[in-house]
Design a protein around this motif. Structure first.
Motif, PDB file in Angstrom:
ATOM      1  N   ILE A 117      75.487  21.539  -7.657  1.00 54.94           N
ATOM      2  CA  ILE A 117      75.953  22.901  -7.404  1.00 54.94           C
ATOM      3  C   ILE A 117      74.884  23.945  -7.743  1.00 54.94           C
ATOM      4  O   ILE A 117      74.602  24.843  -6.936  1.00 54.94           O
ATOM      5  N   PRO A 118      74.234  23.880  -8.913  1.00 54.63           N
ATOM      6  CA  PRO A 118      73.149  24.842  -9.182  1.00 54.63           C
ATOM      7  C   PRO A 118      72.000  24.736  -8.183  1.00 54.63           C
ATOM      8  O   PRO A 118      71.407  25.755  -7.808  1.00 54.63           O
ATOM      9  N   ALA A 119      71.678  23.500  -7.753  1.00 53.71           N
ATOM     10  CA  ALA A 119      70.599  23.338  -6.770  1.00 53.71           C
ATOM     11  C   ALA A 119      70.957  24.031  -5.460  1.00 53.71           C
ATOM     12  O   ALA A 119      70.120  24.707  -4.848  1.00 53.71           O
ATOM     13  N   TYR A 120      72.214  23.875  -5.029  1.00 56.19           N
ATOM     14  CA  TYR A 120      72.655  24.518  -3.784  1.00 56.19           C
ATOM     15  C   TYR A 120      72.583  26.040  -3.905  1.00 56.19           C
ATOM     16  O   TYR A 120      72.070  26.729  -3.012  1.00 56.19           O
ATOM     17  N   LEU A 121      73.101  26.580  -5.008  1.00 56.13           N
ATOM     18  CA  LEU A 121      73.082  28.028  -5.192  1.00 56.13           C
ATOM     19  C   LEU A 121      71.655  28.567  -5.321  1.00 56.13           C
ATOM     20  O   LEU A 121      71.361  29.674  -4.862  1.00 56.13           O
ATOM     21  N   SER A 122      70.782  27.796  -5.935  1.00 57.40           N
ATOM     22  CA  SER A 122      69.413  28.259  -6.149  1.00 57.40           C
ATOM     23  C   SER A 122      68.627  28.366  -4.852  1.00 57.40           C
ATOM     24  O   SER A 122      67.824  29.294  -4.671  1.00 57.40           O
ATOM     25  N   PHE A 123      68.840  27.412  -3.945  1.00 59.66           N
ATOM     26  CA  PHE A 123      68.070  27.387  -2.703  1.00 59.66           C
ATOM     27  C   PHE A 123      68.811  28.020  -1.524  1.00 59.66           C
ATOM     28  O   PHE A 123      68.264  28.084  -0.421  1.00 59.66           O
ATOM     29  N   SER A 124      70.032  28.483  -1.751  1.00 62.53           N
ATOM     30  CA  SER A 124      70.775  29.136  -0.664  1.00 62.53           C
ATOM     31  C   SER A 124      70.112  30.398  -0.138  1.00 62.53           C
ATOM     32  O   SER A 124      70.326  30.758   1.025  1.00 62.53           O
ATOM     33  N   PRO A 125      69.289  31.148  -0.936  1.00 62.48           N
ATOM     34  CA  PRO A 125      68.607  32.313  -0.350  1.00 62.48           C
ATOM     35  C   PRO A 125      67.716  31.977   0.834  1.00 62.48           C
ATOM     36  O   PRO A 125      67.373  32.878   1.615  1.00 62.48           O
ATOM     37  N   LEU A 126      67.338  30.707   0.983  1.00 65.68           N
ATOM     38  CA  LEU A 126      66.518  30.321   2.133  1.00 65.68           C
ATOM     39  C   LEU A 126      67.244  30.588   3.447  1.00 65.68           C
ATOM     40  O   LEU A 126      66.605  30.816   4.479  1.00 65.68           O
ATOM     41  N   PHE A 127      68.593  30.571   3.417  1.00 65.92           N
ATOM     42  CA  PHE A 127      69.354  30.748   4.649  1.00 65.92           C
ATOM     43  C   PHE A 127      69.194  32.151   5.217  1.00 65.92           C
ATOM     44  O   PHE A 127      69.043  32.328   6.429  1.00 65.92           O
ATOM     45  N   TRP A 128      69.249  33.171   4.349  1.00 66.20           N
ATOM     46  CA  TRP A 128      69.186  34.530   4.890  1.00 66.20           C
ATOM     47  C   TRP A 128      67.765  35.103   4.903  1.00 66.20           C
ATOM     48  O   TRP A 128      67.548  36.188   5.401  1.00 66.20           O
TER      49      TRP A 128
END
Length: 331
Positions: free
Chosen positions: A143-154
């Motif tokens: 979960i932290p890994a997903y939240l950390s790298f989610s800025p790549l989407f926008w």
């Protein structure tokens, strides 16, 4: 967890960057070294000592590994970016979140595990299989890994409005879910753990007193001497088992309380200034964010010290290693 004030400012016209204060470089390097060394020792002890292969220590070694990553990479990234003008602040921010959020998630998972084991011991016995415990630890990393790298989407979005909105929403979600909620919920859970553990300890003491009285009455009856001896041995064995569980639970409760208390102290400052900045309620200077970073690094460095002094099984193994080393040197 602010994105734009920890790293040194870069002058794009002159291609130069302002230097971090010397005190910051020295403290960050020292704290990082302590975090890597201390957590490395904890990981080594738990990995190599079969006596330490218990459920509680699964969470300890996972938290220690996360704290080791914090101490190894984050001070290094900050100092390196001070001397490298092309440092990508977005990449730094993602890895800063990755390592710190993993550390917080592991501490939260360990708190929930102790909460269930103390307040619902019968349910915990059926729940706490190795597969489920490892699954919980895995989730606290995913979960932290997903939240950390989610800025790549926008970052791929063409609209600056979408990018800025995404950054602000993401920051508020991270601060709320991984700073505000843990800072409030974990101390509340620990209070319940502590009260319940104290009540269990009093119940065990009362039960032992009753067993001792029963044993004295039986010993006065000569015709039932053999039965009394058998009952005494059985009660002694039962009490030894309960005593071991009580000692283990007490040690875990004390360590958990210290770790949660230090987390609240070290992270509360960052929570306040991050919310204040993101909600545009105030302007935070670079110096305050640097102090906040140092406090976060201290949190990862101090946990192994807590284990060494308060966690009885790790303290025992460390004492054994030290005594054996001294004995070998004296020969």
């Amino acid at each position: 967890m602010e994105e734009n004030l920890t790293l040194p400012k870069v002058d794009l016209d002159n291609n130069t960057s302002s230097s971090l204060p010397v005190y910051y470089i020295i403290l960050a390097s020292l704290i990082g070294f302590v975090a890597v060394f201390g957590n490395g020792v904890v990981i080594y002890l738990i990995s190599t000592r079969r006596r330490l292969h218990v459920e509680t220590n699964y969470f300890v070694v996972s938290l220690a590994f996360a704290d080791l990553l914090v101490g190894l990479f984050l001070p290094t990234f900050i100092i390196a970016c001070d001397f490298w003008s092309d440092c990508d602040i977005t990449t730094y921010f993602m890895f800063f979140n990755l390592f710190t959020l993993i550390s917080i998630a592991n501490l939260f998972a360990m708190t929930v595990d102790r909460y269930i084991s103390i307040l619902y011991p019968l349910r915990y016995q059926s729940y706490a299989t190795s597969r489920r415990l490892f699954g919980t630890i895995l989730v606290s990393w995913i979960i932290p890994a997903y939240l950390s790298f989610s800025p790549l989407f926008w970052t791929l979005a063409s609209s600056e409005t979408v990018k800025n909105t995404g950054k602000k929403v993401h920051a508020l979600i991270v601060i709320t879910a991984f700073e505000v909620i843990p800072t409030v919920v974990m101390p509340a859970m620990y209070i319940q753990i502590f009260v319940t553990a104290r009540r269990h300890a009093r119940q065990v003491a009362t039960h032992q007193t009753q067993l001792d009285l029963n044993s004295q009455v039986n010993n006065r009856d000569n015709t039932q001497q053999a039965t009394a001896d058998a009952d005494k041995r059985a009660s002694h064995t039962s009490q030894q088992s309960k005593g071991k569980r009580k000692t283990a639970d007490s040690s875990s409760v004390i360590v958990l309380g210290a770790v949660i208390g230090l987390f609240v102290v070290c992270w509360s400052f960052d929570t306040v200034i991050s919310l204040c900045s993101k909600l545009e309620l105030c302007v935070i200077s670079d110096g305050l964010f640097r102090v906040s970073d140092l406090m976060i690094f201290v949190n990862s460095a101090i946990n192994p010290i807590v284990y060494a002094f308060l966690k009885k099984d790790i303290k025992r193994e460390l004492s054994f290693i030290c005594c054996r080393t001294v004995a070998m040197n004296e020969k």
